[in-house]
Design a protein around this motif. Structure first.
Motif, PDB file in Angstrom:
ATOM      1  N   THR A   1      -9.954  -2.272  12.332  1.00 46.26           N
ATOM      2  CA  THR A   1      -9.681  -2.111  10.904  1.00 46.26           C
ATOM      3  C   THR A   1      -9.185  -0.699  10.652  1.00 46.26           C
ATOM      4  N   VAL A   2      -8.135  -0.562   9.870  1.00 50.39           N
ATOM      5  CA  VAL A   2      -7.618   0.745   9.482  1.00 50.39           C
ATOM      6  C   VAL A   2      -8.145   1.077   8.091  1.00 50.39           C
ATOM      7  N   ASN A   3      -8.842   2.210   7.963  1.00 50.28           N
ATOM      8  CA  ASN A   3      -9.395   2.634   6.675  1.00 50.28           C
ATOM      9  C   ASN A   3      -8.451   3.635   6.030  1.00 50.28           C
TER      10      ASN A   3
ATOM     11  N   TYR B   1       0.799  -1.228   0.000  1.00 45.98           N
ATOM     12  CA  TYR B   1       0.000   0.000   0.000  1.00 45.98           C
ATOM     13  C   TYR B   1       0.831   1.278   0.000  1.00 45.98           C
TER      14      TYR B   1
ATOM     15  N   ASP C   1      -8.019   5.526   2.448  1.00 46.33           N
ATOM     16  CA  ASP C   1      -8.521   5.832   1.098  1.00 46.33           C
ATOM     17  C   ASP C   1      -9.514   4.785   0.619  1.00 46.33           C
ATOM     18  N   GLY C   2     -10.393   4.368   1.508  1.00 48.63           N
ATOM     19  CA  GLY C   2     -11.419   3.405   1.141  1.00 48.63           C
ATOM     20  C   GLY C   2     -10.985   1.956   1.218  1.00 48.63           C
ATOM     21  N   VAL C   3      -9.703   1.717   1.470  1.00 51.56           N
ATOM     22  CA  VAL C   3      -9.203   0.343   1.596  1.00 51.56           C
ATOM     23  C   VAL C   3      -9.153  -0.024   3.075  1.00 51.56           C
ATOM     24  N   GLU C   4      -9.773  -1.130   3.425  1.00 54.41           N
ATOM     25  CA  GLU C   4      -9.783  -1.577   4.817  1.00 54.41           C
ATOM     26  C   GLU C   4      -8.633  -2.551   5.048  1.00 54.41           C
ATOM     27  N   ILE C   5      -7.794  -2.213   6.025  1.00 54.72           N
ATOM     28  CA  ILE C   5      -6.591  -2.996   6.304  1.00 54.72           C
ATOM     29  C   ILE C   5      -6.672  -3.557   7.717  1.00 54.72           C
ATOM     30  N   LYS C   6      -6.439  -4.847   7.825  1.00 56.73           N
ATOM     31  CA  LYS C   6      -6.368  -5.482   9.135  1.00 56.73           C
ATOM     32  C   LYS C   6      -4.926  -5.951   9.363  1.00 56.73           C
TER      33      LYS C   6
ATOM     34  N   HIS D   1      -2.318   4.170  14.066  1.00 56.16           N
ATOM     35  CA  HIS D   1      -3.440   3.440  14.650  1.00 56.16           C
ATOM     36  C   HIS D   1      -2.963   2.538  15.780  1.00 56.16           C
TER      37      HIS D   1
END
Length: 440
Positions: free
Chosen positions: A387-389, A326, A391-396, A337
């Motif tokens: 979950t970290v958002n 990313y 730019d619209g992408v959710e990252i775990k 976060h």
């Protein structure tokens, strides 16, 4: 250019190189990406203990474990020339109490043009003791120079309980007599802001040094916070003196005076400078230097009055994959976060810090292995569920944690950190997303 001019230029160049190599500070010429182009011997001497593989080809990589913010500060610097940082401090070791001073490295970074930078490295170890004394004197000065109308004075018994009420308590703290007399002065802190052991620490420090000085957020009766400079001094609990012998009053014990001053406005003025010195550039939590200073103080307290003391090291699992997939900007969001979640999970008395690229740590006063494990598992679960958002992408993502605890065989904070690192290594090599405890 004439032969004489060429000869003069060569002589100047030779003199400049001689100065470069003999300078009493470390001098390094690097690219914007940190690649080393020129380095004097003192720089190599200062940096070699930090190198993981014995190489010194990239300054940012060598300093990643002690000054991870350098790369980001360089990338964020807006102009083609200027000082990126001046005297940034990186604490290398905690030292051993009474045997070895903590090692501190000073780093200045100057952008020369669009392609080159100069780094100046200074060994600040010898200046630490003098600076601490200066900081202590400054705290004392703050305590005695505040206005005469913004102090609250109260007397304490040997357990930290408030013995008497006077009008200054009502004026500054808004408490009535029935609300405060007979209660511990811990009521002036936020919940989990101070432990019973820490109260005794302050009183013992007052006994040994003549006073104990602290600064921090305190609470008024209406729940509002103010930044306080607090001073505790021991007082003689004497009713009379007969034939040169002091006779204790009916309290039959030690007592203390606690003076609290509201220096909120002064704290706001110094806030930016304090943040720059004590906080991590990216996440805003404590930096490595602040962690080591807190640990040194806790070790002094432990040696005077042993009590539970634990430490945890946290590493973000597969973080390189996040950056590669990313980009570094999203990676920074994940780190922020993690830092925020960590701060919100731990207590006010804990020191939460970033000590490396994706490595964080927490110093846990008055906490044994069971309590440290519970906090670590709570934090691990909080991260796993979040979950970290970006730019619209959710990252775990997940984390691994290593825990160590203080005991008589631990020679210093470096040893406690090494044990936690070994437990972290075990956590990462047993599947990650887990908590491991160091065992002898």
């Amino acid at each position: 250019m004439s032969p004489q001019d060429m000869q003069d230029l060569a002589a100047e160049h030779e003199a400049l190189l001689q100065f470069f190599y003999l300078a009493p500070v470390g001098l390094i010429q690097i690219s914007l990406g940190g690649e080393v182009e020129l380095m004097n011997p003192l720089s190599a001497q200062l940096l070699m203990p930090l190198s993981q593989d014995g190489g010194l080809s990239n300054l940012f990589q060598v300093l990643e474990s002690v000054a991870p913010e350098l790369r980001r500060m360089t990338a964020d610097f807006p102009t083609s020339q200027g000082t990126i940082c001046d005297g940034l401090r990186a604490q290398l070791t905690a030292g051993i109490r009474g045997k070895q001073d903590p090692k501190m490295l000073g780093i200045s970074l100057i952008k020369v043009d669009e392609k080159r930078m100069m780094a100046v490295l200074t060994d600040l170890t010898l200046a630490i003791a003098q600076e601490r004394q200066l900081k202590y004197n400054t705290a004392w000065l703050n305590a005695i120079t505040a206005g005469v109308t913004d102090y609250a004075l109260m007397s304490l018994d040997q357990n930290g309980n408030i013995l008497e009420w006077n009008p200054s308590i009502g004026r500054v703290l808004k408490y009535k007599k029935a609300d405060i007399v007979g209660k511990s002065f811990s009521m002036l802190y936020k919940e989990d802001g101070i432990s019973p052991e820490r109260i005794i620490d302050y009183l013992k420090e007052a006994d040994e040094d003549g006073w104990s000085l602290t600064e921090g957020w305190r609470l008024k009766a209406d729940g509002t916070q103010f930044w306080s400079s607090s001073m505790i001094v021991p007082i003689d609990d004497v009713a009379a003196e007969i034939d040169g012998t002091k006779v204790l009053s009916e309290n039959q014990g030690l007592s203390y005076a606690l003076i609290m001053r509201d220096i909120t406005n002064r704290n706001r003025e110094a806030g930016t400078r304090l943040m720059a010195i004590s906080s991590d550039y990216l996440t805003g939590i404590a930096n490595r230097r602040t962690l080591f200073e807190a640990a040194e103080l806790e070790f002094r307290r432990w040696h005077r009055h042993p009590r539970p003391l634990s430490f945890m090291v946290i590493d973000a699992d597969f973080f390189k994959k996040v950056n590669d997939t990313y980009g570094h900007r999203v990676g920074d969001l994940v780190l922020c976060h993690l830092a925020t979640t960590l701060k919100n999970t731990m207590r006010d008395i804990d020191t939460v810090a970033r000590i490396g690229g994706e490595e964080f740590a927490v110093l846990l006063p008055s906490t044994g292995l069971d309590g440290a494990t519970q906090l670590a598992e709570r934090f691990r679960n909080n991260v796993e569920a979040a979950t970290v958002n970006a730019d619209g992408v959710e990252i775990k993502y997940t984390i691994s944690i290593g825990i160590s605890t203080m005991e008589a065989s631990v020679s210093g904070f470096d040893a406690l950190l090494d044990r936690a690192d070994k437990a972290l290594y075990e956590a990462k090599h047993s599947g990650r997303n887990t908590v491991k405890i160091w065992r002898s």
